[in-house]
Design a protein around this motif. Structure first.
Motif, PDB file in Angstrom:
ATOM      1  N   UNK A  81      -3.554  -1.592   1.061  1.00 31.16           N
ATOM      2  CA  UNK A  81      -4.380  -1.510  -0.367  1.00 31.16           C
ATOM      3  C   UNK A  81      -4.314  -0.828  -1.099  1.00 31.16           C
ATOM      4  N   UNK A  82      -4.850   0.176  -0.838  1.00 27.04           N
ATOM      5  CA  UNK A  82      -5.740   1.733  -1.945  1.00 27.04           C
ATOM      6  C   UNK A  82      -3.954   2.178  -2.260  1.00 27.04           C
ATOM      7  N   UNK A  83      -3.528   2.067  -1.296  1.00 29.56           N
ATOM      8  CA  UNK A  83      -1.651   3.268  -1.136  1.00 29.56           C
ATOM      9  C   UNK A  83      -1.344   2.666  -2.768  1.00 29.56           C
ATOM     10  N   UNK A  84      -0.799   0.892  -2.295  1.00 32.65           N
ATOM     11  CA  UNK A  84      -0.186   0.146  -3.272  1.00 32.65           C
ATOM     12  C   UNK A  84      -0.536  -0.237  -4.348  1.00 32.65           C
ATOM     13  N   UNK A  85      -1.848  -0.992  -4.306  1.00 30.49           N
ATOM     14  CA  UNK A  85      -2.973  -1.232  -5.800  1.00 30.49           C
ATOM     15  C   UNK A  85      -3.146  -0.519  -6.748  1.00 30.49           C
ATOM     16  N   UNK A  86      -3.259   1.140  -5.940  1.00 32.80           N
ATOM     17  CA  UNK A  86      -3.842   2.595  -6.397  1.00 32.80           C
ATOM     18  C   UNK A  86      -2.226   3.041  -7.163  1.00 32.80           C
ATOM     19  N   UNK A  87      -1.288   2.736  -6.688  1.00 32.82           N
ATOM     20  CA  UNK A  87      -0.031   3.605  -6.587  1.00 32.82           C
ATOM     21  C   UNK A  87      -0.633   4.503  -6.370  1.00 32.82           C
ATOM     22  N   UNK A  88      -0.784   4.923  -5.589  1.00 27.82           N
ATOM     23  CA  UNK A  88      -0.926   6.470  -5.370  1.00 27.82           C
ATOM     24  C   UNK A  88       0.473   6.669  -4.158  1.00 27.82           C
ATOM     25  N   UNK A  89       0.909   7.319  -3.601  1.00 24.56           N
ATOM     26  CA  UNK A  89       2.255   8.003  -2.758  1.00 24.56           C
ATOM     27  C   UNK A  89       2.065   7.613  -1.147  1.00 24.56           C
ATOM     28  N   UNK A  90       3.145   7.281  -1.061  1.00 23.30           N
ATOM     29  CA  UNK A  90       2.632   5.951   0.340  1.00 23.30           C
ATOM     30  C   UNK A  90       3.027   7.713   1.568  1.00 23.30           C
ATOM     31  N   UNK A  91       3.341   8.904   1.684  1.00 20.27           N
ATOM     32  CA  UNK A  91       3.359   9.853   2.589  1.00 20.27           C
ATOM     33  C   UNK A  91       1.911   9.266   3.224  1.00 20.27           C
ATOM     34  N   UNK A  92       1.607   9.425   3.089  1.00 15.67           N
ATOM     35  CA  UNK A  92      -0.300   9.631   3.508  1.00 15.67           C
ATOM     36  C   UNK A  92       0.007   7.770   3.978  1.00 15.67           C
ATOM     37  N   UNK A  93      -0.211   7.321   3.843  1.00 15.23           N
ATOM     38  CA  UNK A  93       0.310   6.650   4.733  1.00 15.23           C
ATOM     39  C   UNK A  93       1.250   6.065   5.701  1.00 15.23           C
ATOM     40  N   UNK A  94       2.866   6.746   5.286  1.00 20.04           N
ATOM     41  CA  UNK A  94       3.416   7.126   6.769  1.00 20.04           C
ATOM     42  C   UNK A  94       3.263   7.673   7.712  1.00 20.04           C
ATOM     43  N   UNK A  95       2.236   8.875   7.521  1.00 15.85           N
ATOM     44  CA  UNK A  95       1.534   9.781   8.210  1.00 15.85           C
ATOM     45  C   UNK A  95       0.370   8.460   9.117  1.00 15.85           C
ATOM     46  N   UNK A  96       0.071   7.756   8.182  1.00 16.25           N
ATOM     47  CA  UNK A  96      -1.654   7.322   9.143  1.00 16.25           C
ATOM     48  C   UNK A  96      -0.334   6.439  10.517  1.00 16.25           C
ATOM     49  N   UNK A  97       0.795   5.971  10.210  1.00 20.02           N
ATOM     50  CA  UNK A  97       1.688   4.780  10.608  1.00 20.02           C
ATOM     51  C   UNK A  97       2.224   5.894  11.737  1.00 20.02           C
ATOM     52  N   UNK A  98       2.557   6.655  11.885  1.00 19.89           N
ATOM     53  CA  UNK A  98       2.999   7.776  12.370  1.00 19.89           C
ATOM     54  C   UNK A  98       1.929   8.140  13.966  1.00 19.89           C
ATOM     55  N   UNK A  99       0.708   8.552  13.365  1.00 17.53           N
ATOM     56  CA  UNK A  99       0.174   8.360  14.565  1.00 17.53           C
ATOM     57  C   UNK A  99      -0.396   7.326  15.285  1.00 17.53           C
ATOM     58  N   UNK A 100      -0.818   5.917  14.310  1.00 16.87           N
ATOM     59  CA  UNK A 100      -1.048   4.418  14.837  1.00 16.87           C
ATOM     60  C   UNK A 100       0.105   4.185  15.960  1.00 16.87           C
ATOM     61  N   UNK A 101       1.253   4.679  15.731  1.00 18.09           N
ATOM     62  CA  UNK A 101       2.643   4.414  16.670  1.00 18.09           C
ATOM     63  C   UNK A 101       1.761   4.890  17.856  1.00 18.09           C
ATOM     64  N   UNK A 102       1.932   6.454  17.820  1.00 18.79           N
ATOM     65  CA  UNK A 102       1.228   7.311  19.038  1.00 18.79           C
ATOM     66  C   UNK A 102       0.004   6.826  20.205  1.00 18.79           C
ATOM     67  N   UNK A 103      -0.490   5.943  18.974  1.00 17.86           N
ATOM     68  CA  UNK A 103      -1.217   5.515  19.842  1.00 17.86           C
ATOM     69  C   UNK A 103      -0.695   3.920  20.928  1.00 17.86           C
ATOM     70  N   UNK A 104      -0.087   3.275  20.390  1.00 16.55           N
ATOM     71  CA  UNK A 104       0.208   2.796  21.031  1.00 16.55           C
ATOM     72  C   UNK A 104       1.593   3.074  22.335  1.00 16.55           C
ATOM     73  N   UNK A 105       1.782   4.207  21.715  1.00 19.33           N
ATOM     74  CA  UNK A 105       3.085   4.784  22.572  1.00 19.33           C
ATOM     75  C   UNK A 105       2.487   4.871  23.727  1.00 19.33           C
ATOM     76  N   UNK A 106       1.531   5.467  23.911  1.00 23.27           N
ATOM     77  CA  UNK A 106       0.455   6.448  25.332  1.00 23.27           C
ATOM     78  C   UNK A 106       0.191   5.365  26.019  1.00 23.27           C
TER      79      UNK A 106
END
Length: 454
Positions: A81-106
């Motif tokens: 919400x803060x990324x898209x509604x605020x018009x911020x770059x999406x790279x940090x959000x992709x980074x968060x999704x990556x580490x969460x994917x690591x969580x579910x992978x383990x």
């Protein structure tokens, strides 16, 4: 038993290889930072392959369910919400999704391959050895790192400090605080390697690596690192060696004594290092962060807290974050994001404590690791760095896979039980496996006293 078909063997090995490269990358940063193509980085490619292999190997949706699902959804929703509604770059959000994917992978790996705890323990040994020995090399060879303190833990310029300036080791990281956070978070899991090996000298070697790792924490001269390391050791020693021999009343007394000892030690370190000025800097950042959060209920955007706080605090000091993990999430994602992160913290600690109470080695190591790390995160935010964030979510995955997805249902994986071959047998009888899955027993705590480690 028939040998597995080639495809089954590949699907079994690929997730373990992915775990190895992701853990080693968090320790040594051997993956290149640039993406291979588009937004596909080596880490994302590895995690994607690992998840595909798990699903193809038989993992189902239930294999990935945890008690953290709801807090994780809340955190991701606030971040999106803060990324898209605020018009911020999406790279940090992709980074968060990556580490969460690591969580579910383990989580999926641990649920589908219950014996994978051994791989995690041995890989943890390699990782802390690499980071710890790099730190000692910098100290013994007087390698300039750009960070110095005195023996009283006060900040001093490396050039102007004279003979009082002591080099702060950074190991394989960019600054000493990241190194101490990494070691505090991962070193307790060397307990898994200790129980995984069945020979005395091998256990002694793993124990020596743990000694090196905690010694490397000393070379960082990090006040928060010292307190966090002591807290982790108190939890680890108390839950593994002391608690099984005490009744409920004695355990409560020991817990209270440990908390008081930790508070006294932290206060002594703080007073000895005359850290008032450092606390004042953090106080300025915290005050500014609260003002910013009050005026930005949707948050200022991922990875923007440091720049916003720097602009709000008078002077030329530059902040990378707010020096508090939960306050940082409040500034960047608003109250909803803070709610998600608080939920993750509380549920993870309660789950680790429950597993430790049931004599799980993973629960004990996880409780020690998370206790120390979250204590250091109260005055710092090491998970602001990608590699530490990756490691934190991997550790959360190991812990949450050990407990059932729902609070009142039996665990979907074999509990950590102690077979006679994993640890030396007590002098008056061998440990009895209590696992519901005899094909993949995992060690657990017993009330009997094991032989010394060597």
């Amino acid at each position: 038993m028939a040998a597995p078909r080639p495809l089954q063997a590949v699907l079994h090995v690929v997730p373990l290889m992915v775990l190895a490269v992701v853990l080693l990358d968090s320790a040594t940063d051997f993956f290149p930072d640039d993406p291979l193509t588009g937004v596909v980085t080596p880490a994302r490619l590895a995690l994607g392959l690992g998840l595909v292999a798990l699903v193809a190997g038989g993992a189902r949706l239930s294999s990935f369910r945890t008690r953290l699902d709801l807090p994780v959804v809340i955190l991701l929703g606030a971040a999106a919400a803060t990324t898209f509604l605020g018009g911020h770059p999406t790279a940090p959000l992709r980074g968060l999704l990556t580490v969460v994917a690591g969580f579910y992978f383990v989580v999926g790996l641990r649920r589908t391959q219950p014996e994978s705890w051994r791989a995690f323990g041995l890989l943890a040994t390699v990782c802390v050895a690499a980071a710890g020995m790099a730190a000692f090399t910098q100290v013994t060879n007087d390698v300039p790192t750009g960070f110095c303190r005195t023996g009283m833990l006060t900040d001093v310029g490396c050039g102007a400090g004279g003979s009082e300036a002591l080099t702060r080791a950074v190991g394989t990281f960019a600054n000493p605080n990241l190194l101490s956070a990494f070691l505090v978070l991962l070193t307790p899991f060397l307990l898994l390697a200790v129980v995984a090996v069945g020979e005395r000298t091998a256990r002694t070697a793993v124990t020596l690596v743990a000694v090196v790792a905690y010694g490397a924490v000393l070379t960082t001269y990090s006040r928060a690192g010292y307190v966090a390391a002591v807290a982790g050791l108190l939890v680890l020693g108390g839950a593994y060696w002391v608690a099984p021999r005490l009744d409920r009343r004695q355990r409560r007394f020991a817990t209270g004594g440990g908390v008081l000892l930790l508070l006294a030690g932290g206060a002594a370190i703080w007073e000895t290092s005359r850290a008032g000025a450092s606390l004042g800097v953090r106080g300025n950042a915290w005050e500014a962060a609260l003002r910013i959060a009050a005026h930005n209920p949707m948050g200022v955007g991922l990875d923007r807290a440091g720049a916003v706080v720097s602009a709000a605090v008078p002077g030329k000091r530059v902040f990378v974050h707010t020096h508090n993990m939960w306050l940082n999430w409040l500034v960047e994602t608003g109250p909803v994001g803070l709610l998600g992160m608080l939920g993750i913290t509380v549920v993870a600690l309660l789950s680790a404590a429950r597993a430790a109470r049931e004599k799980s080695v993973i629960g004990t190591a996880g409780l020690a690791a998370l206790t120390g790390f979250f204590l250091s995160a109260m005055v710092d935010h090491p998970a602001n760095q990608d590699r530490i964030a990756t490691l934190l979510w991997l550790v959360l995955g190991v812990v949450m896979a050990e407990v059932p997805a729902r609070w009142r249902r039996p665990a979907p994986t074999a509990p950590l039980t102690r077979p006679a071959a994993a640890l030396p047998a007590p002098r008056h009888g061998a440990g009895r496996p209590i696992s519901a899955r005899p094909a993949a027993p995992v060690p657990a705590l017993t009330r009997q006293r094991p032989e010394p480690l060597g």
